[in-house]
Write a protein that holds these residues in place. Structure first.
Motif, PDB file in Angstrom:
ATOM      1  N   UNK A  50      61.649  58.658  31.327  1.00 17.97           N
ATOM      2  CA  UNK A  50      62.964  58.488  30.424  1.00 17.97           C
ATOM      3  C   UNK A  50      62.070  57.485  29.357  1.00 17.97           C
ATOM      4  N   UNK A  51      60.760  56.166  29.719  1.00 14.61           N
ATOM      5  CA  UNK A  51      59.653  55.794  28.700  1.00 14.61           C
ATOM      6  C   UNK A  51      59.542  56.632  27.484  1.00 14.61           C
ATOM      7  N   UNK A  52      58.035  58.030  27.648  1.00 12.81           N
ATOM      8  CA  UNK A  52      58.816  59.186  27.118  1.00 12.81           C
ATOM      9  C   UNK A  52      59.253  59.530  26.526  1.00 12.81           C
ATOM     10  N   UNK A  53      60.599  59.772  26.883  1.00 17.92           N
ATOM     11  CA  UNK A  53      62.113  60.650  25.926  1.00 17.92           C
ATOM     12  C   UNK A  53      61.883  59.475  25.212  1.00 17.92           C
ATOM     13  N   UNK A  54      62.628  58.071  25.239  1.00 21.45           N
ATOM     14  CA  UNK A  54      62.942  56.944  24.327  1.00 21.45           C
ATOM     15  C   UNK A  54      61.652  56.696  23.543  1.00 21.45           C
ATOM     16  N   UNK A  55      60.451  56.647  23.809  1.00 20.84           N
ATOM     17  CA  UNK A  55      59.332  55.893  22.883  1.00 20.84           C
ATOM     18  C   UNK A  55      58.742  57.414  22.541  1.00 20.84           C
ATOM     19  N   UNK A  56      58.846  57.186  21.301  1.00 16.36           N
ATOM     20  CA  UNK A  56      57.866  58.494  21.059  1.00 16.36           C
ATOM     21  C   UNK A  56      56.040  58.093  20.822  1.00 16.36           C
ATOM     22  N   UNK A  57      56.311  57.202  20.491  1.00 15.63           N
ATOM     23  CA  UNK A  57      54.305  56.690  20.873  1.00 15.63           C
ATOM     24  C   UNK A  57      53.579  56.425  21.933  1.00 15.63           C
ATOM     25  N   UNK A  58      54.975  56.906  22.713  1.00 16.92           N
ATOM     26  CA  UNK A  58      54.768  56.423  24.982  1.00 16.92           C
ATOM     27  C   UNK A  58      53.816  57.926  25.350  1.00 16.92           C
ATOM     28  N   UNK A  59      52.677  58.018  25.268  1.00 16.38           N
ATOM     29  CA  UNK A  59      51.725  59.522  26.243  1.00 16.38           C
ATOM     30  C   UNK A  59      51.336  58.108  27.727  1.00 16.38           C
ATOM     31  N   UNK A  60      50.844  59.490  28.828  1.00 16.28           N
ATOM     32  CA  UNK A  60      50.185  59.273  29.031  1.00 16.28           C
ATOM     33  C   UNK A  60      49.953  60.097  30.084  1.00 16.28           C
ATOM     34  N   UNK A  61      48.701  60.656  30.958  1.00 18.22           N
ATOM     35  CA  UNK A  61      49.019  61.833  31.930  1.00 18.22           C
ATOM     36  C   UNK A  61      47.935  60.964  33.493  1.00 18.22           C
ATOM     37  N   UNK A  62      48.195  61.829  34.489  1.00 20.31           N
ATOM     38  CA  UNK A  62      47.299  61.891  35.634  1.00 20.31           C
ATOM     39  C   UNK A  62      45.973  60.993  35.604  1.00 20.31           C
ATOM     40  N   UNK A  63      45.423  60.294  35.562  1.00 17.43           N
ATOM     41  CA  UNK A  63      44.171  59.786  35.106  1.00 17.43           C
ATOM     42  C   UNK A  63      44.295  57.962  35.191  1.00 17.43           C
ATOM     43  N   UNK A  64      45.264  58.066  35.051  1.00 15.52           N
ATOM     44  CA  UNK A  64      45.399  56.183  34.697  1.00 15.52           C
ATOM     45  C   UNK A  64      45.895  55.742  32.806  1.00 15.52           C
ATOM     46  N   UNK A  65      45.698  57.000  32.118  1.00 14.44           N
ATOM     47  CA  UNK A  65      45.453  56.975  30.233  1.00 14.44           C
ATOM     48  C   UNK A  65      46.743  56.466  29.460  1.00 14.44           C
ATOM     49  N   UNK A  66      46.882  55.390  29.371  1.00 15.62           N
ATOM     50  CA  UNK A  66      48.417  55.346  29.014  1.00 15.62           C
ATOM     51  C   UNK A  66      48.306  55.258  27.205  1.00 15.62           C
ATOM     52  N   UNK A  67      49.190  55.742  26.543  1.00 15.40           N
ATOM     53  CA  UNK A  67      48.655  55.478  24.457  1.00 15.40           C
ATOM     54  C   UNK A  67      49.953  54.637  24.151  1.00 15.40           C
ATOM     55  N   UNK A  68      50.207  53.916  23.576  1.00 14.49           N
ATOM     56  CA  UNK A  68      50.953  53.285  23.614  1.00 14.49           C
ATOM     57  C   UNK A  68      51.403  52.298  21.791  1.00 14.49           C
ATOM     58  N   UNK A  69      52.486  52.552  21.016  1.00 16.36           N
ATOM     59  CA  UNK A  69      52.043  51.724  20.090  1.00 16.36           C
ATOM     60  C   UNK A  69      51.646  50.503  20.235  1.00 16.36           C
ATOM     61  N   UNK A  70      50.848  49.423  19.369  1.00 16.33           N
ATOM     62  CA  UNK A  70      50.480  48.332  19.550  1.00 16.33           C
ATOM     63  C   UNK A  70      51.507  47.561  19.566  1.00 16.33           C
ATOM     64  N   UNK A  71      52.283  47.891  18.590  1.00 15.77           N
ATOM     65  CA  UNK A  71      53.660  46.496  18.887  1.00 15.77           C
ATOM     66  C   UNK A  71      54.595  46.853  19.749  1.00 15.77           C
ATOM     67  N   UNK A  72      54.583  48.105  19.565  1.00 18.08           N
ATOM     68  CA  UNK A  72      55.902  48.112  21.427  1.00 18.08           C
ATOM     69  C   UNK A  72      54.613  46.861  22.812  1.00 18.08           C
ATOM     70  N   UNK A  73      53.354  47.260  22.866  1.00 19.47           N
ATOM     71  CA  UNK A  73      52.777  46.337  23.841  1.00 19.47           C
ATOM     72  C   UNK A  73      52.849  45.130  23.784  1.00 19.47           C
ATOM     73  N   UNK A  74      52.546  44.646  22.537  1.00 21.08           N
ATOM     74  CA  UNK A  74      52.200  43.634  22.496  1.00 21.08           C
ATOM     75  C   UNK A  74      54.394  42.387  22.199  1.00 21.08           C
TER      76      UNK A  74
END
Length: 125
Positions: A50-74
Motif C-alpha cells: 500500500x505504501x509503495x502504491x501511495x508513494x512513488x518514491x518508496x521502494x524496498x527489496x527482500x534484502x532490507x534495502x529501502x528507497x524513499x524521498x528524503x523529504x518524506x522520510x524526514x
C-alpha cells in the motif's frame, strides 16, 4: 506527504505494536509466535505494498534495502520511521524464512544518501 502514505504508516505502527517476544515460551507459545510471525509477514507485505502504491518514491527489496524521498522520510515521526524499518525487516526475514537479525538500510531516492541504518533483532519466533 500523501494521505495514503500516512494511513499506511499508521497501520504499520498499529500492526507492529504487538510484535514483542515473550520472556518465557512454552511449546504452545512458540507455535502461537510462529503463527503471529506469519501473520506479521502477511500484514507487513500488504501494508508495504500500500505504501509503495501511495508513494512513488518508496521502494524496498527482500534484502532490507529501502528507497524513499528524503523529504518524506524526514516528515515521518521517529516512531513511524522505526515501525517502517521493522516492517521492512519483517519482509526480509519472511523472504528468508529465518527470524534472525536483519539490517535495514534506508536511502534517499534522489541521491542514495543513507538516511538510516538499523539492525532489527526482535521478531516473534
Amino acid at each position: 506527504m500523501k494521505t495514503g502514505s500516512i494511513a499506511a504508516l499508521i497501520a504499520l505502527g498499529s500492526m507492529l505494536a504487538g510484535c514483542q517476544p515473550s520472556v518465557e515460551e512454552s511449546v504452545a507459545d512458540e507455535q502461537q509466535n510462529e503463527t503471529r510471525l506469519m501473520q506479521g509477514c502477511s500484514e507487513a507485505g500488504r501494508l508495504l505494498g500500500q505504501m509503495s502504491a501511495a508513494e512513488t518514491s518508496f521502494r524496498y527489496d527482500s534484502e532490507g534495502n529501502v528507497r524513499i524521498s528524503r523529504s518524506l522520510w524526514y516528515s515521518i515521526p521517529a516512531s513511524m520511521q522505526d515501525g517502517l524499518i521493522k516492517a521492512i525487516a519483517y519482509h526480509a526475514v519472511c523472504e528468508e524464512g529465518d527470524p534472525a537479525e536483519q539490517v535495514v538500510t534506508v536511502r534517499a531516492s534522489e541521491n542514495s544518501e543513507i538516511l538510516a541504518q538499523q539492525t532489527v533483532t526482535e521478531f516473534d519466533r
